[in-house]
Design a protein around this motif. Structure first.
Motif, PDB file in Angstrom:
ATOM      1  N   LYS A  50      15.649   1.056  20.621  1.00  0.00           N
ATOM      2  CA  LYS A  50      16.429  -0.090  20.542  1.00  0.00           C
ATOM      3  C   LYS A  50      15.671  -1.332  20.437  1.00  0.00           C
ATOM      4  O   LYS A  50      14.812  -1.307  21.085  1.00  0.00           O
ATOM      5  CB  LYS A  50      17.759  -0.283  21.357  1.00  0.00           C
ATOM      6  CG  LYS A  50      18.572   0.918  21.083  1.00  0.00           C
ATOM      7  CD  LYS A  50      19.692   0.854  22.050  1.00  0.00           C
ATOM      8  CE  LYS A  50      21.004   1.830  21.899  1.00  0.00           C
ATOM      9  NZ  LYS A  50      20.644   3.073  21.460  1.00  0.00           N
ATOM     10  N   ASP A  84      15.091  -5.000  22.255  1.00  0.00           N
ATOM     11  CA  ASP A  84      15.243  -5.657  23.237  1.00  0.00           C
ATOM     12  C   ASP A  84      15.903  -6.928  23.026  1.00  0.00           C
ATOM     13  O   ASP A  84      15.454  -7.512  21.800  1.00  0.00           O
ATOM     14  CB  ASP A  84      14.224  -5.311  24.566  1.00  0.00           C
ATOM     15  CG  ASP A  84      12.920  -6.141  24.127  1.00  0.00           C
ATOM     16  OD1 ASP A  84      12.811  -6.826  23.047  1.00  0.00           O
ATOM     17  OD2 ASP A  84      12.004  -5.859  24.824  1.00  0.00           O
ATOM     18  N   LEU A 122      12.010   1.849  24.087  1.00  0.00           N
ATOM     19  CA  LEU A 122      12.722   3.143  24.625  1.00  0.00           C
ATOM     20  C   LEU A 122      12.399   3.322  26.387  1.00  0.00           C
ATOM     21  O   LEU A 122      11.430   3.152  26.502  1.00  0.00           O
ATOM     22  CB  LEU A 122      12.226   4.397  23.952  1.00  0.00           C
ATOM     23  CG  LEU A 122      12.970   5.631  24.414  1.00  0.00           C
ATOM     24  CD1 LEU A 122      14.586   5.782  24.306  1.00  0.00           C
ATOM     25  CD2 LEU A 122      12.443   6.831  23.622  1.00  0.00           C
ATOM     26  N   LEU A 145      10.707  -3.216  19.895  1.00  0.00           N
ATOM     27  CA  LEU A 145      11.257  -1.721  19.451  1.00  0.00           C
ATOM     28  C   LEU A 145      11.002  -0.971  20.891  1.00  0.00           C
ATOM     29  O   LEU A 145      10.146  -0.891  20.886  1.00  0.00           O
ATOM     30  CB  LEU A 145      11.286  -1.075  18.351  1.00  0.00           C
ATOM     31  CG  LEU A 145      11.946  -0.194  17.806  1.00  0.00           C
ATOM     32  CD1 LEU A 145      13.405  -0.523  17.800  1.00  0.00           C
ATOM     33  CD2 LEU A 145      11.174   0.605  16.632  1.00  0.00           C
ATOM     34  N   THR A 162      15.054   5.081  15.504  1.00  0.00           N
ATOM     35  CA  THR A 162      16.510   4.902  15.721  1.00  0.00           C
ATOM     36  C   THR A 162      16.903   6.046  16.436  1.00  0.00           C
ATOM     37  O   THR A 162      17.710   6.370  17.464  1.00  0.00           O
ATOM     38  CB  THR A 162      17.276   4.325  14.648  1.00  0.00           C
ATOM     39  OG1 THR A 162      16.839   3.317  14.438  1.00  0.00           O
ATOM     40  CG2 THR A 162      18.744   4.062  15.322  1.00  0.00           C
TER      41      THR A 162
END
Length: 148
Positions: A132, A134, A141, A139, A127
């Motif tokens: 984050k 989707d 980036l 998870l 985090t």
């Protein structure tokens, strides 16, 4: 270049996970993952990225990532810093690994970095790095794009 605590960046090395790294890994106390399987994974995944992060002669972290078939996503399969004992790169392994993964992702044309099966205890680290979930529950980036 030096870290805030005086650690010298010039002493950091990124190397493939090889026999020397695996011997050094065997000295880790209570690692979360077994890294001996990496040689097999590397042979099956020709575009994989395997990183041993060293500070001088001390193995401080390991990472294995590989792209999906379309290369749109590169998945972090495993990422681990040396547990237990303090080492010069403590709490920096994820950032250092992400620098290499992001650069590799740009080279092969990936748009996203995905953490495959993130460990619950690692969620605060991911985090903080900007990952984050989707809409599909992955998870992820976005890969940073560099302007030429």
């Amino acid at each position: 270049m030096q870290f805030h605590d005086g650690a010298d960046f010039s002493k950091i090395r990124f190397e493939p996970i090889d026999a020397i790294a695996l011997i050094a890994f065997e000295l880790w106390e209570n690692p979360h993952f077994c890294w001996r399987e990496i040689a097999v994974w590397k042979s099956r995944e020709p575009l994989s990225l395997d990183i041993a992060i060293w500070f001088e002669e001390q193995l401080c972290g390991l990472c294995f990532a590989n792209p999906n078939k379309s290369r749109q996503r590169i998945r972090i399969v495993r990422l681990e810093g040396q547990p237990g004992a303090l080492h010069p790169l403590k709490k920096r392994i994820s950032v250092l690994a992400m620098m290499a993964i992001d650069e590799f992702a740009q080279i092969i044309g990936s748009k996203w970095i995905e953490v495959q099966e993130p460990l619950q205890e690692a969620m605060p680290v991911y985090t903080k790095l900007g990952f984050k979930f989707d809409l599909e529950g992955r998870l992820v980036l976005a890969v940073e794009s560099k302007v030429s």
